[in-house]
Design a protein around this motif. Structure first.
Motif, PDB file in Angstrom:
ATOM      1  N   THR A  13      62.595 -18.310  -9.939  1.00 44.86           N
ATOM      2  CA  THR A  13      61.691 -18.773 -10.989  1.00 44.86           C
ATOM      3  C   THR A  13      60.352 -19.176 -10.386  1.00 44.86           C
ATOM      4  O   THR A  13      60.309 -19.880  -9.373  1.00 44.86           O
ATOM      5  CB  THR A  13      62.308 -19.976 -11.721  1.00 44.86           C
ATOM      6  OG1 THR A  13      63.548 -19.578 -12.314  1.00 44.86           O
ATOM      7  CG2 THR A  13      61.376 -20.476 -12.802  1.00 44.86           C
ATOM      8  N   GLY A  14      59.291 -18.684 -11.007  1.00 44.26           N
ATOM      9  CA  GLY A  14      57.953 -18.958 -10.516  1.00 44.26           C
ATOM     10  C   GLY A  14      57.444 -17.954  -9.504  1.00 44.26           C
ATOM     11  O   GLY A  14      56.258 -17.984  -9.140  1.00 44.26           O
ATOM     12  N   GLY A  15      58.298 -17.067  -9.057  1.00 45.60           N
ATOM     13  CA  GLY A  15      57.913 -16.076  -8.063  1.00 45.60           C
ATOM     14  C   GLY A  15      57.267 -14.844  -8.679  1.00 45.60           C
ATOM     15  O   GLY A  15      56.961 -14.806  -9.873  1.00 45.60           O
ATOM     16  N   SER A  16      57.057 -13.834  -7.830  1.00 44.47           N
ATOM     17  CA  SER A  16      56.382 -12.602  -8.254  1.00 44.47           C
ATOM     18  C   SER A  16      57.184 -11.384  -7.835  1.00 44.47           C
ATOM     19  O   SER A  16      57.948 -11.423  -6.864  1.00 44.47           O
ATOM     20  CB  SER A  16      54.982 -12.515  -7.627  1.00 44.47           C
ATOM     21  OG  SER A  16      54.161 -13.578  -8.068  1.00 44.47           O
ATOM     22  N   ARG A  66      50.800 -13.537 -17.563  1.00 43.20           N
ATOM     23  CA  ARG A  66      51.690 -13.549 -16.402  1.00 43.20           C
ATOM     24  C   ARG A  66      51.916 -12.163 -15.829  1.00 43.20           C
ATOM     25  O   ARG A  66      52.027 -12.011 -14.612  1.00 43.20           O
ATOM     26  CB  ARG A  66      53.046 -14.155 -16.784  1.00 43.20           C
ATOM     27  CG  ARG A  66      52.969 -15.572 -17.299  1.00 43.20           C
ATOM     28  CD  ARG A  66      54.365 -16.177 -17.482  1.00 43.20           C
ATOM     29  NE  ARG A  66      55.177 -15.458 -18.459  1.00 43.20           N
ATOM     30  CZ  ARG A  66      56.343 -14.872 -18.172  1.00 43.20           C
ATOM     31  NH1 ARG A  66      56.828 -14.924 -16.948  1.00 43.20           N
ATOM     32  NH2 ARG A  66      57.020 -14.257 -19.123  1.00 43.20           N
ATOM     33  N   PHE A  67      51.988 -11.163 -16.686  1.00 46.80           N
ATOM     34  CA  PHE A  67      52.254  -9.792 -16.247  1.00 46.80           C
ATOM     35  C   PHE A  67      50.979  -8.959 -16.392  1.00 46.80           C
ATOM     36  O   PHE A  67      50.178  -9.175 -17.296  1.00 46.80           O
ATOM     37  CB  PHE A  67      53.346  -9.148 -17.095  1.00 46.80           C
ATOM     38  CG  PHE A  67      54.730  -9.723 -16.897  1.00 46.80           C
ATOM     39  CD1 PHE A  67      54.945 -10.866 -16.155  1.00 46.80           C
ATOM     40  CD2 PHE A  67      55.817  -9.089 -17.457  1.00 46.80           C
ATOM     41  CE1 PHE A  67      56.218 -11.383 -15.974  1.00 46.80           C
ATOM     42  CE2 PHE A  67      57.102  -9.580 -17.296  1.00 46.80           C
ATOM     43  CZ  PHE A  67      57.300 -10.736 -16.562  1.00 46.80           C
ATOM     44  N   THR A  68      50.843  -7.993 -15.495  1.00 43.87           N
ATOM     45  CA  THR A  68      49.704  -7.080 -15.546  1.00 43.87           C
ATOM     46  C   THR A  68      50.189  -5.654 -15.345  1.00 43.87           C
ATOM     47  O   THR A  68      50.879  -5.365 -14.365  1.00 43.87           O
ATOM     48  CB  THR A  68      48.672  -7.420 -14.467  1.00 43.87           C
ATOM     49  OG1 THR A  68      48.228  -8.777 -14.623  1.00 43.87           O
ATOM     50  CG2 THR A  68      47.463  -6.485 -14.564  1.00 43.87           C
ATOM     51  N   ASN A  83      54.120 -12.072 -12.417  1.00 43.58           N
ATOM     52  CA  ASN A  83      53.867 -13.352 -11.775  1.00 43.58           C
ATOM     53  C   ASN A  83      54.456 -14.484 -12.603  1.00 43.58           C
ATOM     54  O   ASN A  83      54.700 -14.335 -13.798  1.00 43.58           O
ATOM     55  CB  ASN A  83      52.373 -13.575 -11.592  1.00 43.58           C
ATOM     56  CG  ASN A  83      51.718 -12.565 -10.676  1.00 43.58           C
ATOM     57  OD1 ASN A  83      52.350 -12.038  -9.754  1.00 43.58           O
ATOM     58  ND2 ASN A  83      50.444 -12.285 -10.916  1.00 43.58           N
ATOM     59  N   SER A  84      54.685 -15.596 -11.954  1.00 38.57           N
ATOM     60  CA  SER A  84      55.218 -16.786 -12.637  1.00 38.57           C
ATOM     61  C   SER A  84      56.430 -16.436 -13.496  1.00 38.57           C
ATOM     62  O   SER A  84      56.526 -16.816 -14.665  1.00 38.57           O
ATOM     63  CB  SER A  84      54.131 -17.427 -13.513  1.00 38.57           C
ATOM     64  OG  SER A  84      52.998 -17.767 -12.746  1.00 38.57           O
ATOM     65  N   VAL A  85      57.356 -15.719 -12.892  1.00 34.44           N
ATOM     66  CA  VAL A  85      58.501 -15.230 -13.666  1.00 34.44           C
ATOM     67  C   VAL A  85      59.380 -16.386 -14.125  1.00 34.44           C
ATOM     68  O   VAL A  85      59.468 -17.433 -13.468  1.00 34.44           O
ATOM     69  CB  VAL A  85      59.320 -14.191 -12.877  1.00 34.44           C
ATOM     70  CG1 VAL A  85      58.489 -12.947 -12.593  1.00 34.44           C
ATOM     71  CG2 VAL A  85      59.870 -14.785 -11.592  1.00 34.44           C
ATOM     72  N   LYS A  86      60.045 -16.147 -15.258  1.00 28.33           N
ATOM     73  CA  LYS A  86      60.931 -17.136 -15.855  1.00 28.33           C
ATOM     74  C   LYS A  86      62.336 -16.539 -15.959  1.00 28.33           C
ATOM     75  O   LYS A  86      62.499 -15.330 -15.910  1.00 28.33           O
ATOM     76  CB  LYS A  86      60.433 -17.508 -17.257  1.00 28.33           C
ATOM     77  CG  LYS A  86      58.994 -18.002 -17.299  1.00 28.33           C
ATOM     78  CD  LYS A  86      58.552 -18.232 -18.737  1.00 28.33           C
ATOM     79  CE  LYS A  86      57.113 -18.704 -18.813  1.00 28.33           C
ATOM     80  NZ  LYS A  86      56.676 -18.919 -20.215  1.00 28.33           N
ATOM     81  N   HIS A  87      63.300 -17.405 -16.169  1.00 25.67           N
ATOM     82  CA  HIS A  87      64.675 -16.937 -16.285  1.00 25.67           C
ATOM     83  C   HIS A  87      64.807 -15.915 -17.413  1.00 25.67           C
ATOM     84  O   HIS A  87      65.541 -14.934 -17.300  1.00 25.67           O
ATOM     85  CB  HIS A  87      65.621 -18.111 -16.520  1.00 25.67           C
ATOM     86  CG  HIS A  87      67.040 -17.694 -16.673  1.00 25.67           C
ATOM     87  ND1 HIS A  87      67.814 -17.235 -15.622  1.00 25.67           N
ATOM     88  CD2 HIS A  87      67.844 -17.645 -17.769  1.00 25.67           C
ATOM     89  CE1 HIS A  87      69.015 -16.936 -16.062  1.00 25.67           C
ATOM     90  NE2 HIS A  87      69.059 -17.176 -17.358  1.00 25.67           N
ATOM     91  N   GLU A  88      64.054 -16.146 -18.491  1.00 25.52           N
ATOM     92  CA  GLU A  88      64.155 -15.237 -19.645  1.00 25.52           C
ATOM     93  C   GLU A  88      63.522 -13.871 -19.390  1.00 25.52           C
ATOM     94  O   GLU A  88      63.599 -12.999 -20.249  1.00 25.52           O
ATOM     95  CB  GLU A  88      63.539 -15.879 -20.893  1.00 25.52           C
ATOM     96  CG  GLU A  88      62.149 -16.451 -20.698  1.00 25.52           C
ATOM     97  CD  GLU A  88      62.190 -17.939 -20.397  1.00 25.52           C
ATOM     98  OE1 GLU A  88      63.072 -18.378 -19.615  1.00 25.52           O
ATOM     99  OE2 GLU A  88      61.322 -18.670 -20.934  1.00 25.52           O
ATOM    100  N   THR A 119      66.310  -9.758 -11.900  1.00 27.47           N
ATOM    101  CA  THR A 119      67.076 -10.970 -12.129  1.00 27.47           C
ATOM    102  C   THR A 119      66.288 -12.158 -11.605  1.00 27.47           C
ATOM    103  O   THR A 119      65.903 -12.178 -10.426  1.00 27.47           O
ATOM    104  CB  THR A 119      68.440 -10.906 -11.439  1.00 27.47           C
ATOM    105  OG1 THR A 119      69.158  -9.763 -11.915  1.00 27.47           O
ATOM    106  CG2 THR A 119      69.254 -12.153 -11.723  1.00 27.47           C
ATOM    107  N   VAL A 120      66.044 -13.125 -12.484  1.00 26.75           N
ATOM    108  CA  VAL A 120      65.292 -14.320 -12.103  1.00 26.75           C
ATOM    109  C   VAL A 120      66.269 -15.480 -11.987  1.00 26.75           C
ATOM    110  O   VAL A 120      66.954 -15.825 -12.949  1.00 26.75           O
ATOM    111  CB  VAL A 120      64.199 -14.653 -13.128  1.00 26.75           C
ATOM    112  CG1 VAL A 120      63.407 -15.872 -12.673  1.00 26.75           C
ATOM    113  CG2 VAL A 120      63.272 -13.461 -13.324  1.00 26.75           C
ATOM    114  N   SER A 121      66.329 -16.035 -10.797  1.00 26.14           N
ATOM    115  CA  SER A 121      67.253 -17.141 -10.555  1.00 26.14           C
ATOM    116  C   SER A 121      66.502 -18.465 -10.614  1.00 26.14           C
ATOM    117  O   SER A 121      65.338 -18.559 -10.236  1.00 26.14           O
ATOM    118  CB  SER A 121      67.909 -16.985  -9.188  1.00 26.14           C
ATOM    119  OG  SER A 121      66.940 -17.085  -8.169  1.00 26.14           O
TER     120      SER A 121
END
Length: 122
Positions: A13-16, A66-68, A83-88, A119-121
């Protein structure tokens, strides 16, 4: 046109993460390109699209800012920078191409590649 998505994986979470969609058979410069995603038990949903003629971009509200999405016509490749990925954001991500559609309903896109799992952990 044949499409192949890659670049998925496990991210915190929060990564790219950057996804790539390589095209063969026809140049991506001739198509509107888009990314969709499908989480388990949910319908496939639009994420972002880029027009073939002027490069206009479109995003779902859930990923805006967040996404481009971008394209490299010389490499026949389209990218999705996440960027700034979320669990969802966890889903299988698909790239799609169409001469008419650039966003919206997945049913209007004629060309699809196999998906890549993101998969966002937490």
């Amino acid at each position: 046109v044949q499409l192949q998505a890659s670049g998925g994986g496990l991210v915190q979470t929060g990564g790219s993460l950057r996804l790539s969609c390589a095209a063969s058979g026809r140049s991506v410069s001739l198509y509107n390109m888009a990314w969709f995603r499908q989480a388990s038990t949910k319908e496939r949903e639009f994420v972002g699209g880029i027009a073939w003629n002027d490069g206009s971009t479109y995003y779902a509200d859930s990923v805006k800012g967040r996404f481009t999405i971008s394209r490299d016509n010389d490499k026949d490749t389209v990218y999705l920078q996440m960027n700034s990925v979320k669990h969802e954001d966890t889903a299988v991500y698909y790239c799609a191409a169409d001469r008419m559609s650039v966003r919206g309903n997945a049913a209007t896109f004629r060309n699809w590649g196999r998906g890549t799992q993101v998969t966002v952990s937490s």
